[in-house]
Scaffold this motif. Structure first.
Motif, PDB file in Angstrom:
ATOM      1  N   THR A 101       0.563  -1.225  -0.304  1.00 42.35           N
ATOM      2  CA  THR A 101       0.174   0.073  -0.015  1.00 42.35           C
ATOM      3  C   THR A 101       0.786   1.131   0.503  1.00 42.35           C
ATOM      4  N   LYS A 153      -1.573  -2.843  -4.320  1.00 40.24           N
ATOM      5  CA  LYS A 153      -3.003  -3.561  -4.494  1.00 40.24           C
ATOM      6  C   LYS A 153      -3.822  -2.590  -5.187  1.00 40.24           C
ATOM      7  N   VAL A 298      -3.724 -12.153  -4.054  1.00 30.96           N
ATOM      8  CA  VAL A 298      -5.127 -12.784  -2.482  1.00 30.96           C
ATOM      9  C   VAL A 298      -5.819 -12.902  -3.813  1.00 30.96           C
ATOM     10  N   GLN A 299      -5.741 -11.357  -4.336  1.00 31.04           N
ATOM     11  CA  GLN A 299      -8.291 -11.879  -5.152  1.00 31.04           C
ATOM     12  C   GLN A 299      -7.693 -13.142  -6.334  1.00 31.04           C
ATOM     13  N   LEU A 302      -7.835 -16.956  -4.774  1.00 26.89           N
ATOM     14  CA  LEU A 302      -9.043 -17.080  -4.055  1.00 26.89           C
ATOM     15  C   LEU A 302      -9.877 -17.251  -5.425  1.00 26.89           C
ATOM     16  N   ALA A 342     -14.442 -15.311  -1.295  1.00 19.66           N
ATOM     17  CA  ALA A 342     -13.784 -13.611  -0.605  1.00 19.66           C
ATOM     18  C   ALA A 342     -14.152 -13.686   0.821  1.00 19.66           C
ATOM     19  N   GLU A 343     -16.048 -13.539   1.129  1.00 16.63           N
ATOM     20  CA  GLU A 343     -16.442 -13.141   2.032  1.00 16.63           C
ATOM     21  C   GLU A 343     -15.417 -14.094   2.801  1.00 16.63           C
ATOM     22  N   TYR A 345     -13.320 -15.407   3.711  1.00 15.47           N
ATOM     23  CA  TYR A 345     -11.743 -15.265   3.987  1.00 15.47           C
ATOM     24  C   TYR A 345     -11.076 -13.167   3.778  1.00 15.47           C
ATOM     25  N   ASP A 346     -12.307 -12.329   4.034  1.00 21.09           N
ATOM     26  CA  ASP A 346     -12.256 -10.989   4.415  1.00 21.09           C
ATOM     27  C   ASP A 346     -11.719 -10.375   3.385  1.00 21.09           C
ATOM     28  N   GLU A 347     -12.108 -10.792   1.625  1.00 23.93           N
ATOM     29  CA  GLU A 347     -11.597  -9.135   0.842  1.00 23.93           C
ATOM     30  C   GLU A 347     -12.582  -9.687   0.316  1.00 23.93           C
ATOM     31  N   LYS A 348     -13.239  -8.084  -0.418  1.00 24.32           N
ATOM     32  CA  LYS A 348     -13.791  -8.019  -0.751  1.00 24.32           C
ATOM     33  C   LYS A 348     -14.093  -8.643  -2.555  1.00 24.32           C
ATOM     34  N   PHE A 401      -4.797 -20.019   3.498  1.00 23.36           N
ATOM     35  CA  PHE A 401      -5.379 -18.922   4.015  1.00 23.36           C
ATOM     36  C   PHE A 401      -6.090 -19.383   5.171  1.00 23.36           C
TER      37      PHE A 401
END
Ligand code: ATP
Ligand code: MG
Length: 403
Positions: A101, A153, A298-299, A302, A342-343, A345-348, A401
């Motif tokens: 970031t 990101k 990460v995305q 997933l 995604a949900e 593992y707390d990713e949008k 994960f």
């Protein structure tokens, strides 16, 4: 003392004289076949020798084409000459895998500038202010190397480039320049046109190495890493040929010989031949897949995980002509599974449009193959087939994960 379990290792004969020099982390002093790239990069950074702002540079090239090595080599030399001549250059290297970031990148720099202070918990604007103040007060030509810049990101990347570029407007003295490095073919297309033109002020594409080039690169490394005469020329040729056929990747080629040497040591052999190289190749390929999976953003991980889950029970597809296509998945069902994961593992979850980009990206890396349903299947959708072992990938990712 004679009972110590390490005694055997201590006295063991080895094919290596300096194993470190055949490790993929080692940067050799000489980088054959990269003279032009070294020359270009030096020219773009040379304004630093007049205490002026070096150009921004973007370097793209496939895995193992010498990007990191060339940049480190050139920047080290520039740093050395700057120290000798008291030029105000301040180079910082960071691998974006660890700094994803804008805040993380600026925080890292500020912590370097003020090693005795602790900035944990300070606001973004405070950190940015400190960053500018240090450069201004010391009249620095600050050069940041963002290696593997594609690991930043998605929603932060434009902001980072924009902020670093804009710093120059706020500085009356000193400057901020950047070198971005990536092996991701899609990275540039994700950038906003304005940030793209800032980052890519100068640009270089590093080509893969061919078998002949890899042979020379390997020979140079063998001469410093192994005892004289232990590595046969057919071993070098095989390692170069395997790596050239797959990707032209010098890191993989070097890994083949390192592992082959380790196999010779383990089997108490005096030589490294093409037999050990072949065994090494199989081992390295497993490791390459592993490291590719674990270093995906990460995305993408997933999406890949969703594909492996769905591949556990592939329904296959019955075509209108009555034929049956096995192990094929609909992109729609993968998207559903991806959203659930995604949900979990707390990713949008990303939109369908981004999801399609990710599917294309996974295909370029060779994890999957895709085809349009087109002929013989109702509607028009993308069909996806996993090209790697589902269980291996799933276990790797679940470990990530669930950790
Ligand atoms: N021209 C070269 N001569 C000698 N060794 C090289 C050369 N190019 C690459 N290598 C070696 O290959 C390995 C990988 O190189 P490097 O890390 O620079 O690749 P890269 O392009 O940054 O790859 P990635 O995209 O995976 O980060 C290193 O061990 C490096 O020493
Ligand atoms: Mg690299």
């Amino acid at each position: 003392m004679a009972d110590n379990i390490f005694y055997e290792f201590l006295n063991q004969d080895s094919v290596f004289i300096d194993k470190n020099k055949i490790s993929p982390h080692y940067t050799p002093d000489k980088l054959p076949f990269r003279d032009d790239q070294i020359k270009d990069l030096s020219m773009w950074l040379s304004p630093a020798l007049k205490s002026q702002k070096p150009h921004n540079v973007f370097i793209y090239g496939k895995v193992g084409t010498g990007k990191t090595s060339v940049v480190r080599h050139v920047v080290n030399q520039l740093d050395q000459i700057s120290i000798e001549n008291k030029f105000p250059l301040y180079p910082v290297y960071l691998n974006c895998r660890n700094y994803q970031t804008k805040y993380a990148v600026l925080f890292y720099c500020v912590q370097l500038f003020y090693p005795d202070k602790n900035f944990i918990g300070y606001s973004r604007s405070f950190i940015y202010d400190k960053f500018l103040t240090f450069i201004k007060d010391n009249k620095l030509n600050f050069l940041i190397i963002l290696d593997e810049i594609d690991k930043i990101k998605d929603k932060e990347i434009d902001d980072i480039i924009y902020t670093l570029t804009r710093s120059n407007d706020e500085l009356l003295v000193g400057s901020v320049s950047m070198i971005g490095i990536s092996n991701n073919l899609f990275f540039k297309s994700r950038l906003d046109p304005r940030t793209k033109s800032s980052l890519c002020e100068q640009e270089a594409v590093y080509p893969p190495y061919n078998a002949q080039e890899l042979r020379e690169i390997l020979t140079q490394r063998v001469n410093v890493a192994f005892k004289p005469g232990v590595v046969t020329s057919s071993a070098i040729n095989s390692a170069a040929a395997f790596a050239a056929k797959e990707s032209g990747d010098a890191r993989t080629a070097v890994m083949f010989l390192l592992k082959a040497g380790e196999i010779s040591d383990r089997d108490k052999l005096k030589q490294v031949t093409d037999v050990e190289v072949l065994k090494a190749k199989e081992k390295v390929e497993q490791e390459v897949i592993k490291s590719m999976v674990l270093t995906l953003p990460v995305q993408l991980q997933l999406v890949l995980l969703a594909i492996t889950h769905k591949s556990d029970n592939p329904k296959g597809i019955l075509k209108i002509d009555g034929s049956f296509e096995e192990n094929v998945l609909y992109s729609g069902e993968i998207y559903e599974m991806y959203s659930l994961l995604a949900e979990k593992y707390d990713e949008k979850p990303v939109s369908m449009r981004w999801f399609r980009e990710y599917i294309t990206e996974l295909e370029t890396y060779g994890f999957i193959t895709t085809m349009q349903s087109g002929k013989g299947v109702k509607g028009n959708t993308t069909l996806i087939k996993l090209g790697v072992d589902s269980k291996t990938i799933q276990n790797l990712l679940l470990k990530e994960f669930e950790a």
